[in-house]
Design a protein around this motif. Structure first.
Motif, PDB file in Angstrom:
ATOM      1  N   SER A 178       0.980  -1.046   0.179  1.00 19.55           N
ATOM      2  CA  SER A 178      -0.187   0.054   0.296  1.00 19.55           C
ATOM      3  C   SER A 178       0.833   1.652  -0.003  1.00 19.55           C
ATOM      4  CB  SER A 178      -0.936  -0.127   0.633  1.00 19.55           C
ATOM      5  OG  SER A 178      -1.699  -0.786   1.356  1.00 19.55           O
ATOM      6  N   SER A 179       1.554   1.252   0.533  1.00 13.27           N
ATOM      7  CA  SER A 179       2.877   2.407   0.597  1.00 13.27           C
ATOM      8  C   SER A 179       3.358   2.661  -0.666  1.00 13.27           C
ATOM      9  CB  SER A 179       4.238   2.145   1.794  1.00 13.27           C
ATOM     10  OG  SER A 179       5.353   3.095   1.688  1.00 13.27           O
ATOM     11  N   ALA A 180       3.606   1.549  -1.700  1.00 12.37           N
ATOM     12  CA  ALA A 180       4.512   1.617  -2.817  1.00 12.37           C
ATOM     13  C   ALA A 180       3.463   1.664  -3.699  1.00 12.37           C
ATOM     14  CB  ALA A 180       5.430   0.046  -2.850  1.00 12.37           C
ATOM     15  N   ASN A 181       2.004   2.177  -3.656  1.00 11.17           N
ATOM     16  CA  ASN A 181       0.854   2.240  -4.372  1.00 11.17           C
ATOM     17  C   ASN A 181       0.589   3.187  -3.595  1.00 11.17           C
ATOM     18  OD1 ASN A 181       0.821  -0.295  -6.620  1.00 11.17           O
ATOM     19  ND2 ASN A 181      -0.642  -1.255  -4.536  1.00 11.17           N
ATOM     20  N   GLN A 182       1.171   4.158  -2.834  1.00  7.44           N
ATOM     21  CA  GLN A 182       0.735   4.943  -2.362  1.00  7.44           C
ATOM     22  C   GLN A 182      -0.922   5.648  -1.743  1.00  7.44           C
ATOM     23  OE1 GLN A 182       2.941   8.883  -4.767  1.00  7.44           O
ATOM     24  NE2 GLN A 182       3.581   7.146  -5.697  1.00  7.44           N
ATOM     25  N   CYS A 183      -1.104   4.692  -1.173  1.00  2.84           N
ATOM     26  CA  CYS A 183      -2.513   4.602  -0.516  1.00  2.84           C
ATOM     27  C   CYS A 183      -2.426   4.955   1.018  1.00  2.84           C
ATOM     28  CB  CYS A 183      -3.342   3.266  -0.704  1.00  2.84           C
ATOM     29  SG  CYS A 183      -4.357   3.132  -0.095  1.00  2.84           S
ATOM     30  N   GLN A 184      -2.432   6.028   1.189  1.00  5.79           N
ATOM     31  CA  GLN A 184      -3.349   6.416   2.628  1.00  5.79           C
ATOM     32  C   GLN A 184      -3.987   6.120   3.252  1.00  5.79           C
ATOM     33  OE1 GLN A 184      -4.341  11.004   3.677  1.00  5.79           O
ATOM     34  NE2 GLN A 184      -2.554  11.314   4.611  1.00  5.79           N
ATOM     35  N   TYR A 185      -4.976   5.711   3.015  1.00  5.15           N
ATOM     36  CA  TYR A 185      -6.102   5.585   3.445  1.00  5.15           C
ATOM     37  C   TYR A 185      -5.293   3.489   4.117  1.00  5.15           C
ATOM     38  CZ  TYR A 185     -10.279   2.943   5.689  1.00  5.15           C
ATOM     39  OH  TYR A 185     -11.105   2.918   6.421  1.00  5.15           O
ATOM     40  N   CYS A 186      -4.846   2.711   3.192  1.00  7.69           N
ATOM     41  CA  CYS A 186      -4.808   1.880   3.712  1.00  7.69           C
ATOM     42  C   CYS A 186      -2.864   1.487   4.599  1.00  7.69           C
ATOM     43  CB  CYS A 186      -4.458   0.600   2.718  1.00  7.69           C
ATOM     44  SG  CYS A 186      -5.783   0.865   1.616  1.00  7.69           S
ATOM     45  N   VAL A 187      -2.451   2.676   3.912  1.00 13.89           N
ATOM     46  CA  VAL A 187      -1.245   2.630   5.126  1.00 13.89           C
ATOM     47  C   VAL A 187      -1.626   2.889   6.085  1.00 13.89           C
ATOM     48  CG1 VAL A 187       0.960   3.851   5.310  1.00 13.89           C
ATOM     49  CG2 VAL A 187       0.564   2.743   2.916  1.00 13.89           C
ATOM     50  N   ILE A 188      -2.251   3.899   6.712  1.00 14.65           N
ATOM     51  CA  ILE A 188      -2.536   4.091   8.672  1.00 14.65           C
ATOM     52  C   ILE A 188      -3.614   3.266   8.587  1.00 14.65           C
ATOM     53  CG2 ILE A 188      -3.550   6.159   9.243  1.00 14.65           C
ATOM     54  CD1 ILE A 188      -2.783   7.667   7.227  1.00 14.65           C
TER      55      ILE A 188
END
Length: 192
Positions: free
Chosen positions: A82-92
């Motif tokens: 999710s970090s690699a995909n720049q997904c703020q919601y999923c990383v958090i």
């Protein structure tokens, strides 16, 4: 939750609980009872009830099943990809779950920033290398990847799990970004 508050978590319409089909409302209320709040992913995806059901059925099949991968390792896969995909919601959101499942307040930040330098095992780094390849360059996955994973103690079912989680969260990351899904403030302090 007010209508204005619901609309600020997604660029698409968000139904109120009383507008949702009974099975979806029941699932959301069960999550709310367990966690003390409703993660916004449930509210945002309720916009499309059939897709909500399919999404969470597949999520549960991947993330809640027994197997050799621990629940914390499954969350590591989600956080790294999710970090690699720049997904703020999923990383958090999944970072919070990772901190709880790993019983480590630092791990989610380390994995999200650079898992290769995180305080995780070499086996977990091999797992995340493969997860990242599936997430970002699946067309290059080959027999050498399987050989490396097997030499590090992963079996065929583990490899399927790693790939499935990576691929599923590729979908999740993209939908979270397209819907402009906003992370709940509660996630930031969980497991710290």
């Amino acid at each position: 939750m007010t209508s204005d508050k619901l609309q600020s978590i997604s660029r698409f319409p968000v139904p109120s609980l009383d507008e949702m089909p009974e099975d979806i409302r029941a699932r959301i209320e069960a999550v709310q009872e367990k966690s003390g709040f409703i993660p916004n992913v449930f509210l945002v995806l309720a916009h499309r009830p059939d897709e909500f059901r399919a999404f969470f059925a597949y999520h549960d099949a991947l993330m809640e099943k027994p197997g050799n991968l621990t629940k914390a390792e499954r969350e590591m896969i989600v956080v790294a990809t999710s970090s690699a995909n720049q997904c703020q919601y999923c990383v958090i959101a999944h970072g919070a779950i990772l901190r709880v499942r790993a019983k480590n307040p630092l791990i989610a930040d380390q994995v999200a920033t650079n898992y290769r330098k995180a305080e995780i095992t070499e086996k977990q780094k091999v797992m995340l290398d493969f997860a990242m390849k599936v997430s970002r360059q699946a067309e290059f996955v080959g027999e050498q990847d399987f050989e490396l994973l097997k030499s590090n103690g992963f079996d065929e079912e583990d490899i399927w799990d790693i790939a499935g989680i990576s691929a599923f969260f590729g979908l999740s990351n993209r939908m979270a970004n397209v819907t402009n899904m906003v992370p709940n403030p509660e996630f930031y302090s969980i497991g710290r």
